[in-house]
Write an enzyme that holds these catalytic residues in place. Structure first.
Site, mmCIF file in Angstrom:
data_model
loop_
_atom_site.group_PDB
_atom_site.id
_atom_site.type_symbol
_atom_site.label_atom_id
_atom_site.label_comp_id
_atom_site.label_asym_id
_atom_site.label_seq_id
_atom_site.Cartn_x
_atom_site.Cartn_y
_atom_site.Cartn_z
ATOM 1 N N ASP A 131 0.853 -1.197 0.000
ATOM 2 C CA ASP A 131 0.000 0.000 0.000
ATOM 3 C C ASP A 131 0.882 1.238 0.000
ATOM 4 O O ASP A 131 1.173 1.822 1.048
ATOM 5 C CB ASP A 131 -0.919 -0.009 1.225
ATOM 6 C CG ASP A 131 -2.033 -1.038 1.096
ATOM 7 O OD1 ASP A 131 -2.853 -0.888 0.179
ATOM 8 O OD2 ASP A 131 -2.067 -1.975 1.911
ATOM 9 N N ASP A 191 -9.789 -0.894 1.158
ATOM 10 C CA ASP A 191 -8.631 -0.195 1.707
ATOM 11 C C ASP A 191 -7.913 0.632 0.640
ATOM 12 O O ASP A 191 -7.297 1.659 0.944
ATOM 13 C CB ASP A 191 -7.613 -1.177 2.290
ATOM 14 C CG ASP A 191 -8.202 -2.305 3.098
ATOM 15 O OD1 ASP A 191 -9.269 -2.816 2.714
ATOM 16 O OD2 ASP A 191 -7.575 -2.710 4.086
#
Length: 412
Positions: A131, A191
């Site tokens: 991420d 997310d």
């Protein structure tokens, strides 16, 4: 029971590198305390001043007691930090929190701490399967925003290049966590909305094409992962040859059609951010819809259990990180939509008040985090701990509170 001065709390938990803390007494599971009662308890629990004073002291103890690249992720059962290296997706949250303290205080000591902890992340710009928004926007891009450092800007832009390369125009989404050689396995989670700020920011800093990528991702996420009632699915699985959605499912929630608490918070925050950069009213509407669902399903003390579809009572664990994320997102929304500002601020107040109370703050415990009772990944046994990203969003939310509303002492 958890009252006392910040200095006393720090004496119990000072991070010392290798020495073990005293054997802790596990913090009791939080009760179903109504918000008004939690506010009274919070006021009694913080005689030394705002909760931010305590939070800053905890962060300083962690930053000065550990050494990069041993990045704190969550607390062990004895209250110490479990650490991982710079490759972990959570590695950016400690330096990100340090930057937020510098933003508020302008104290060069905090800038030095942030730069020291950020430095080992520079090699992560080409780390494809992580991420990068979490790791590189809130560190290097924020560094550039706060200090004007050109090398930090270039590092963040290099990370944006890597993130953008994960976009598949057939699917219209940025891939996460999968084997790019498997044509039928293209995973996208809620997310990933939190990665988009890196692309939106890059779009304003020399990569205008990345704004379109971010928008396409946000728009399809809005269609596929946000349900009509405003709740969210954690994952969508796609056929990357055709772009067709094959199924929605979970990896960290209770079941495939449940609503995982942190995922719901990511949605509020991600769509609010998308609206801030684009002024697209669809994103604002989605941020409000997901926020209304979240706040409408909270227990009396305003801190969610780890999934909204499990029994909303002990022994199911809470997730203070979800409350912290949602609180910060609601304060952002209050600035973006004045017509709903009062309600958004009040919703954030309820959560931050409980998080600042003895039920959830680590004061006078052996835990080196700021918050306790967080759940990172219950299916993997990661629950009822302090979590570094929960601490980050709590500090960010308190910063926003002080900037937008008033002293954090008012949360008592």
């Amino acid at each position: 029971m958890r009252q006392g001065l910040v200095a006393a709390a720090l004496a119990a938990v000072a991070v010392t590198g290798c020495s073990a803390p005293p054997a802790p007494t596990a913090p009791p599971a939080p009760s179903e305390t109504p918000v008004a009662t939690a506010r009274d308890a919070s006021a009694a629990a913080d005689p030394a001043g705002p909760v931010l004073t305590f939070a800053d002291a905890r962060l300083a103890a962690t930053a000065d007691g550990l050494a990069p690249p041993a990045y704190p992720v969550r607390t062990n059962p004895d209250g110490t930090w479990l650490t991982k290296d710079a490759e972990d997706w959570t590695a950016g949250f400690l330096p990100a929190a340090l930057w937020r303290v510098f933003e508020r205080t302008q104290d060069p000591v905090w800038r030095d701490r942030a730069e020291r902890w950020q430095a080992p992340l520079a090699s992560e710009t080409t780390h494809d399967d992580t991420d990068l928004g979490f790791k590189m926007f809130m560190t290097f891009a924020v560094d550039h925003q706060l200090t004007g450092d050109e090398s930090a800007k270039q590092t963040a832009l290099a990370a944006a290049d890597t993130l953008a390369a994960r976009f598949n125009p057939t699917v219209g989404l940025i891939r996460v966590w999968d084997d790019r050689d498997d044509a039928e396995k293209y995973q996208v989670n809620i997310d990933a909305m939190m990665n988009l700020e890196l692309l939106y920011w890059a779009g304003q800093n020399g990569r205008p094409q990345y704004t379109d990528i971010a928008n396409r991702h946000a728009q399809r996420t809005m269609t596929d992962l946000v349900r009509p009632d405003g709740s969210t699915s954690m994952f969508g699985g796609y056929d990357q040859r055709t772009g067709a959605l094959q199924r929605t499912y979970t990896m960290q929630g209770f079941k495939d059609d449940s609503t995982w608490a942190r995922g719901q918070a990511w949605a509020i925050y991600g769509f609010a951010t998308a609206y801030r950069y684009t002024q697209d009213p669809r994103y604002l509407e989605t941020a409000h819809r997901t926020a209304d669902w979240f706040t409408g399903h909270l227990p009396p003390d305003r801190v969610p259990y780890w999934d909204f579809d499990v029994p909303q009572a002990p022994p199911e664990p809470r997730d203070t990180s979800a409350a912290a994320i949602a609180s910060s997102a609601l304060l952002e929304l209050s600035q973006l939509d004045p017509a709903r500002a009062a309600g958004d601020v009040d919703a954030a107040r309820g959560m931050l008040t409980s998080l600042s109370s003895p039920e959830y703050l680590s004061r006078n415990t052996p835990f080196r985090s700021i918050l306790i009772h967080g759940t990172q990944n219950l299916p993997e046994g990661q629950q009822d701990s302090g979590i570094m990203f929960g601490d980050y969003y709590f500090v960010e939310a308190l910063n926003r509170w002080e900037r937008q509303v008033g002293p954090s002492a008012q949360l008592g």
